[in-house]
Design a protein around this motif. Structure first.
Motif, PDB file in Angstrom:
ATOM      1  N   PHE A 173       0.163   3.184  -8.759  1.00 16.01           N
ATOM      2  CA  PHE A 173      -1.277   3.414  -8.674  1.00 16.01           C
ATOM      3  C   PHE A 173      -1.767   3.085  -7.275  1.00 16.01           C
ATOM      4  CE2 PHE A 173      -0.262   2.222 -12.972  1.00 16.01           C
ATOM      5  CZ  PHE A 173      -1.016   3.063 -13.767  1.00 16.01           C
ATOM      6  N   GLN A 174      -2.680   3.903  -6.744  1.00 20.70           N
ATOM      7  CA  GLN A 174      -3.326   3.631  -5.462  1.00 20.70           C
ATOM      8  C   GLN A 174      -4.805   3.943  -5.589  1.00 20.70           C
ATOM      9  OE1 GLN A 174      -1.143   6.212  -2.756  1.00 20.70           O
ATOM     10  NE2 GLN A 174      -0.228   4.394  -1.831  1.00 20.70           N
ATOM     11  N   SER A 175      -5.630   3.139  -4.909  1.00 16.80           N
ATOM     12  CA  SER A 175      -7.068   3.381  -4.904  1.00 16.80           C
ATOM     13  C   SER A 175      -7.718   2.619  -3.765  1.00 16.80           C
ATOM     14  CB  SER A 175      -7.685   2.938  -6.231  1.00 16.80           C
ATOM     15  OG  SER A 175      -9.075   3.177  -6.236  1.00 16.80           O
ATOM     16  N   GLY A 176      -8.847   3.112  -3.332  1.00 16.79           N
ATOM     17  CA  GLY A 176      -9.666   2.406  -2.357  1.00 16.79           C
ATOM     18  C   GLY A 176     -10.623   1.441  -3.048  1.00 16.79           C
ATOM     19  N   ASN A 177     -10.746   1.556  -4.372  1.00 10.31           N
ATOM     20  CA  ASN A 177     -11.617   0.700  -5.168  1.00 10.31           C
ATOM     21  C   ASN A 177     -10.760  -0.337  -5.894  1.00 10.31           C
ATOM     22  OD1 ASN A 177     -13.280  -0.464  -7.132  1.00 10.31           O
ATOM     23  ND2 ASN A 177     -14.466   1.417  -7.387  1.00 10.31           N
TER      24      ASN A 177
ATOM     25  N   TYR B  36     -10.716   2.470   6.097  1.00  8.29           N
ATOM     26  CA  TYR B  36     -10.757   2.122   4.682  1.00  8.29           C
ATOM     27  C   TYR B  36      -9.446   1.442   4.288  1.00  8.29           C
ATOM     28  CZ  TYR B  36      -8.112   6.453   3.882  1.00  8.29           C
ATOM     29  OH  TYR B  36      -7.177   7.444   3.915  1.00  8.29           O
ATOM     30  N   THR B  37      -9.466   0.788   3.143  1.00  8.34           N
ATOM     31  CA  THR B  37      -8.310   0.055   2.648  1.00  8.34           C
ATOM     32  C   THR B  37      -7.805   0.709   1.372  1.00  8.34           C
ATOM     33  OG1 THR B  37      -9.246  -1.966   3.557  1.00  8.34           O
ATOM     34  CG2 THR B  37      -7.488  -2.225   1.935  1.00  8.34           C
ATOM     35  N   VAL B  38      -6.475   0.819   1.259  1.00  2.38           N
ATOM     36  CA  VAL B  38      -5.846   1.370   0.054  1.00  2.38           C
ATOM     37  C   VAL B  38      -5.082   0.238  -0.623  1.00  2.38           C
ATOM     38  CG1 VAL B  38      -4.175   3.025  -0.842  1.00  2.38           C
ATOM     39  CG2 VAL B  38      -5.647   3.659   1.074  1.00  2.38           C
ATOM     40  N   TYR B  39      -5.362   0.043  -1.916  1.00  5.06           N
ATOM     41  CA  TYR B  39      -4.701  -0.984  -2.724  1.00  5.06           C
ATOM     42  C   TYR B  39      -3.690  -0.306  -3.639  1.00  5.06           C
ATOM     43  CZ  TYR B  39      -8.772  -3.538  -1.111  1.00  5.06           C
ATOM     44  OH  TYR B  39      -9.727  -4.114  -0.321  1.00  5.06           O
ATOM     45  N   SER B  40      -2.549  -0.968  -3.866  1.00  2.00           N
ATOM     46  CA  SER B  40      -1.476  -0.384  -4.676  1.00  2.00           C
ATOM     47  C   SER B  40      -0.995  -1.360  -5.745  1.00  2.00           C
ATOM     48  CB  SER B  40      -0.272  -0.023  -3.804  1.00  2.00           C
ATOM     49  OG  SER B  40      -0.629   0.909  -2.828  1.00  2.00           O
ATOM     50  N   ARG B  41      -0.612  -0.804  -6.879  1.00  2.00           N
ATOM     51  CA  ARG B  41      -0.005  -1.571  -7.970  1.00  2.00           C
ATOM     52  C   ARG B  41       1.104  -0.725  -8.586  1.00  2.00           C
ATOM     53  NH1 ARG B  41      -2.887  -4.272  -5.629  1.00  2.00           N
ATOM     54  NH2 ARG B  41      -4.540  -5.663  -6.278  1.00  2.00           N
TER      55      ARG B  41
ATOM     56  N   VAL C 203       1.178   7.651 -22.010  1.00  2.20           N
ATOM     57  CA  VAL C 203       0.547   7.190 -20.773  1.00  2.20           C
ATOM     58  C   VAL C 203       0.439   8.344 -19.771  1.00  2.20           C
ATOM     59  CG1 VAL C 203       0.847   5.696 -18.752  1.00  2.20           C
ATOM     60  CG2 VAL C 203       1.209   4.781 -21.048  1.00  2.20           C
ATOM     61  N   GLY C 204       1.452   9.196 -19.738  1.00  2.00           N
ATOM     62  CA  GLY C 204       1.442  10.334 -18.826  1.00  2.00           C
ATOM     63  C   GLY C 204       0.331  11.328 -19.100  1.00  2.00           C
ATOM     64  N   HIS C 205      -0.182  11.353 -20.335  1.00  2.00           N
ATOM     65  CA  HIS C 205      -1.253  12.287 -20.707  1.00  2.00           C
ATOM     66  C   HIS C 205      -2.629  11.633 -20.735  1.00  2.00           C
ATOM     67  CE1 HIS C 205       1.573  15.439 -21.378  1.00  2.00           C
ATOM     68  NE2 HIS C 205       2.157  14.858 -22.391  1.00  2.00           N
ATOM     69  N   MET C 206      -2.716  10.360 -20.368  1.00  2.00           N
ATOM     70  CA  MET C 206      -3.994   9.655 -20.395  1.00  2.00           C
ATOM     71  C   MET C 206      -4.900  10.098 -19.249  1.00  2.00           C
ATOM     72  SD  MET C 206      -2.840   5.767 -21.321  1.00  2.00           S
ATOM     73  CE  MET C 206      -4.491   5.120 -21.179  1.00  2.00           C
ATOM     74  N   GLU C 207      -6.194   9.939 -19.455  1.00  2.00           N
ATOM     75  CA  GLU C 207      -7.183  10.200 -18.417  1.00  2.00           C
ATOM     76  C   GLU C 207      -7.464   8.891 -17.672  1.00  2.00           C
ATOM     77  OE1 GLU C 207      -8.752  13.106 -17.590  1.00  2.00           O
ATOM     78  OE2 GLU C 207      -7.436  14.138 -19.014  1.00  2.00           O
ATOM     79  N   PHE C 208      -7.491   8.946 -16.349  1.00  2.00           N
ATOM     80  CA  PHE C 208      -7.787   7.796 -15.511  1.00  2.00           C
ATOM     81  C   PHE C 208      -8.972   8.145 -14.615  1.00  2.00           C
ATOM     82  CE2 PHE C 208      -3.316   7.160 -16.572  1.00  2.00           C
ATOM     83  CZ  PHE C 208      -3.321   5.821 -16.924  1.00  2.00           C
ATOM     84  N   PRO C 209      -9.657   7.135 -14.069  1.00  2.00           N
ATOM     85  CA  PRO C 209     -10.775   7.420 -13.153  1.00  2.00           C
ATOM     86  C   PRO C 209     -10.313   8.271 -11.965  1.00  2.00           C
ATOM     87  CG  PRO C 209     -10.701   5.085 -13.703  1.00  2.00           C
ATOM     88  CD  PRO C 209      -9.460   5.700 -14.268  1.00  2.00           C
ATOM     89  N   GLU C 210     -11.211   9.106 -11.469  1.00  2.00           N
ATOM     90  CA  GLU C 210     -10.882   9.996 -10.345  1.00  2.00           C
ATOM     91  C   GLU C 210     -10.542   9.233  -9.075  1.00  2.00           C
ATOM     92  OE1 GLU C 210     -13.560  13.166  -9.535  1.00  2.00           O
ATOM     93  OE2 GLU C 210     -13.643  13.787 -11.630  1.00  2.00           O
ATOM     94  N   SER C 211     -10.993   7.984  -8.962  1.00  2.00           N
ATOM     95  CA  SER C 211     -10.730   7.212  -7.748  1.00  2.00           C
ATOM     96  C   SER C 211      -9.299   6.679  -7.691  1.00  2.00           C
ATOM     97  CB  SER C 211     -11.709   6.044  -7.635  1.00  2.00           C
ATOM     98  OG  SER C 211     -11.511   5.135  -8.697  1.00  2.00           O
ATOM     99  N   LEU C 212      -8.519   6.872  -8.755  1.00  2.00           N
ATOM    100  CA  LEU C 212      -7.125   6.411  -8.784  1.00  2.00           C
ATOM    101  C   LEU C 212      -6.175   7.565  -8.505  1.00  2.00           C
ATOM    102  CD1 LEU C 212      -6.970   4.136 -11.954  1.00  2.00           C
ATOM    103  CD2 LEU C 212      -7.242   3.443  -9.598  1.00  2.00           C
TER     104      LEU C 212
END
Length: 110
Positions: free
Chosen positions: A9-13, A65-70, A84-93
């Protein structure tokens, strides 16, 4: 043979990232799958130059900007990994999914 599903996972938020990953980990463990992580990489600071025209030269100040990863790993439980592969996640991820097939030790190739 078992499968290991690796989720990156990566996001700026940062807060939305933490929330989504911790909710996902709780759901995976509630369903009885083995989950390793989340593992965090150091935040990556990105600087993007901004030009006033389409060619280099006169510039605006750079955009920083900063990118955070998990990372999470799901061991076995293919049906949960598929879910999990078919789940919906926020657009910012930004999410990458990698599936690796693990063979038991001592397994011969034919």
């Amino acid at each position: 043979m078992t499968f290991v599903t690796k989720l990156h996972f990566q996001s700026g938020n940062r807060y939305e990232l933490e929330s989504a990953v911790s909710d996902l980990k709780s759901m995976i463990e509630r369903k009885g799958a083995e989950c390793k992580g989340p593992h965090a990489d150091p935040p990556e600071r990105i600087t993007v130059p901004q030009y006033r025209q389409l060619q280099p030269g006169d510039e605006f100040s750079s955009w920083d900007y900063t990118v955070y990863s998990r990372q999470l790993e799901i061991h076995g439980n293919d049906h949960i990994a598929r879910e999990v592969g078919h789940m919906e996640f926020p657009e910012s991820l930004h999410i990458e999914i990698e599936v690796e097939q693990k063979k038991p030790l001592g397994h011969r190739r034919d």
